[in-house]
Design an enzyme around this catalytic site. Structure first.
Site, PDB file in Angstrom:
ATOM      1  N   ARG A 220     -15.432  -4.291 -10.603  1.00  5.54           N
ATOM      2  CA  ARG A 220     -15.972  -2.959 -10.291  1.00  5.54           C
ATOM      3  C   ARG A 220     -15.143  -1.847 -10.907  1.00  5.54           C
ATOM      4  O   ARG A 220     -15.622  -0.726 -11.091  1.00  5.54           O
ATOM      5  CB  ARG A 220     -16.147  -2.796  -8.781  1.00  5.54           C
ATOM      6  CG  ARG A 220     -17.391  -3.541  -8.305  1.00  5.54           C
ATOM      7  CD  ARG A 220     -17.387  -3.791  -6.837  1.00  5.54           C
ATOM      8  NE  ARG A 220     -16.390  -4.776  -6.495  1.00  5.54           N
ATOM      9  CZ  ARG A 220     -16.044  -5.102  -5.277  1.00  5.54           C
ATOM     10  NH1 ARG A 220     -16.608  -4.506  -4.262  1.00  5.54           N
ATOM     11  NH2 ARG A 220     -15.136  -6.019  -5.058  1.00  5.54           N
TER      12      ARG A 220
ATOM     13  N   GLU B  54      -3.500 -13.775   0.939  1.00  2.00           N
ATOM     14  CA  GLU B  54      -3.223 -14.237   2.298  1.00  2.00           C
ATOM     15  C   GLU B  54      -3.001 -15.755   2.292  1.00  2.00           C
ATOM     16  O   GLU B  54      -2.046 -16.262   2.882  1.00  2.00           O
ATOM     17  CB  GLU B  54      -4.416 -13.863   3.177  1.00  2.00           C
ATOM     18  CG  GLU B  54      -4.114 -13.909   4.640  1.00  2.00           C
ATOM     19  CD  GLU B  54      -5.333 -13.512   5.453  1.00  2.00           C
ATOM     20  OE1 GLU B  54      -6.315 -13.028   4.865  1.00  2.00           O
ATOM     21  OE2 GLU B  54      -5.280 -13.703   6.680  1.00  2.00           O
TER      22      GLU B  54
HETATM   23  P1  AMP Z   1      -6.077  -5.790  -2.663  1.00  3.54           P
HETATM   24  O1  AMP Z   1      -5.402  -6.555  -3.755  1.00  3.54           O
HETATM   25  O2  AMP Z   1      -5.883  -6.405  -1.318  1.00  3.54           O
HETATM   26  O3  AMP Z   1      -5.705  -4.312  -2.674  1.00  3.54           O
HETATM   27  O4  AMP Z   1      -7.634  -5.905  -2.917  1.00  3.54           O
HETATM   28  C1  AMP Z   1      -8.195  -5.171  -3.909  1.00  3.54           C
HETATM   29  C2  AMP Z   1      -9.357  -5.850  -4.576  1.00  3.54           C
HETATM   30  O5  AMP Z   1     -10.142  -6.629  -3.699  1.00  3.54           O
HETATM   31  C3  AMP Z   1     -10.242  -4.782  -5.148  1.00  3.54           C
HETATM   32  O6  AMP Z   1     -10.462  -5.091  -6.512  1.00  3.54           O
HETATM   33  C4  AMP Z   1     -11.495  -4.809  -4.328  1.00  3.54           C
HETATM   34  O7  AMP Z   1     -12.591  -4.899  -5.194  1.00  3.54           O
HETATM   35  C5  AMP Z   1     -11.413  -6.038  -3.448  1.00  3.54           C
HETATM   36  N1  AMP Z   1     -11.475  -5.742  -1.997  1.00  3.54           N
HETATM   37  C6  AMP Z   1     -10.489  -5.916  -1.087  1.00  3.54           C
HETATM   38  N2  AMP Z   1     -10.872  -5.597   0.141  1.00  3.54           N
HETATM   39  C7  AMP Z   1     -12.152  -5.203   0.043  1.00  3.54           C
HETATM   40  C8  AMP Z   1     -13.124  -4.723   0.982  1.00  3.54           C
HETATM   41  N3  AMP Z   1     -12.862  -4.591   2.286  1.00  3.54           N
HETATM   42  N4  AMP Z   1     -14.338  -4.385   0.514  1.00  3.54           N
HETATM   43  C9  AMP Z   1     -14.622  -4.508  -0.804  1.00  3.54           C
HETATM   44  N5  AMP Z   1     -13.768  -4.948  -1.723  1.00  3.54           N
HETATM   45  C10 AMP Z   1     -12.532  -5.286  -1.336  1.00  3.54           C
END
Ligand code: AMP
Length: 174
Positions: free
Chosen positions: A62, A99
């Site tokens: 995205r 996780e």
């Molecule tokens: P993080 O590495 O945990 O910051 O997760 C970021 C990536 O995971 C991003 O590229 C988002 O597209 C996806 N992502 C994580 N959590 C969500 C959520 N609650 N809703 C949609 N996409 C998420």
């Protein structure tokens, strides 16, 4: 100019996707409305507007949708950071912890000339692991990360802590 729209109204929450306990921020409902998409790109492009940028970097997938139109607006190029095994030429890879288990992001090793300035774009800041790994990757290829822009920030996950030292902006905070 038209009055600004509340972009948060166009994001759909899908509970328990992709697994129980996750409230997924579905942006397909925002992307399909032309005016809303236009304002989203305009708002993201409003961050770090005074900075001289060589490239917009978008994170699969995205971050591609949101990053490419910003590059067009700024008249600069776009560089993709992808999931493992997707880029065809020589790549550098950066692992990060999830996780459960590990994941990685990759970039073409010749994507950037040392010292070039980039802005990084993604849709959601959750734990910050993906963006931290992306910034580490960019620093390894010699890029200077001028700033990071998100459409959505899940503030309760404190992803900013992993990204300390970087300038971070987001449009919608939950
Ligand atoms: P993080 O590495 O945990 O910051 O997760 C970021 C990536 O995971 C991003 O590229 C988002 O597209 C996806 N992502 C994580 N959590 C969500 C959520 N609650 N809703 C949609 N996409 C998420």
């Amino acid at each position: 100019m038209d009055s600004p729209l509340d972009l948060s109204k166009y994001i759909r929450n899908v509970e328990d996707f992709p697994k129980p306990g996750i409230s997924y921020k579905d942006i397909t409902t925002l992307l399909k409305d032309g005016n809303v998409l236009k304002q989203t790109v305009r708002d993201l492009n409003g961050f770090f507007l005074d900075d001289q940028v060589d490239y917009i970097v978008g994170i699969e997938s995205r971050g591609f949708i949101l990053g490419a139109p910003i590059a067009v607006e700024r008249g600069c190029g776009f560089i993709p950071v992808r999931k493992p095994g997707k880029l065809p030429a020589e790549t550098l890879s950066q692992e990060y912890s999830l996780e459960y288990g590990k994941d990685a992001v990759e970039i073409h090793e010749d994507a950037i000339v040392r010292g070039q300035n980039v802005l990084v774009v993604d849709d959601v800041l959750a734990t910050g692991g993906t963006m931290q790994a992306t910034c580490q990757l960019l620093e390894r290829v010699g890029a200077h990360v001028l700033g990071i822009a998100f459409l959505i920030e899940l503030t309760f996950l404190e992803g900013r802590r992993l990204l300390s030292g970087h300038r971070i902006e987001s449009i919608i905070k939950y």
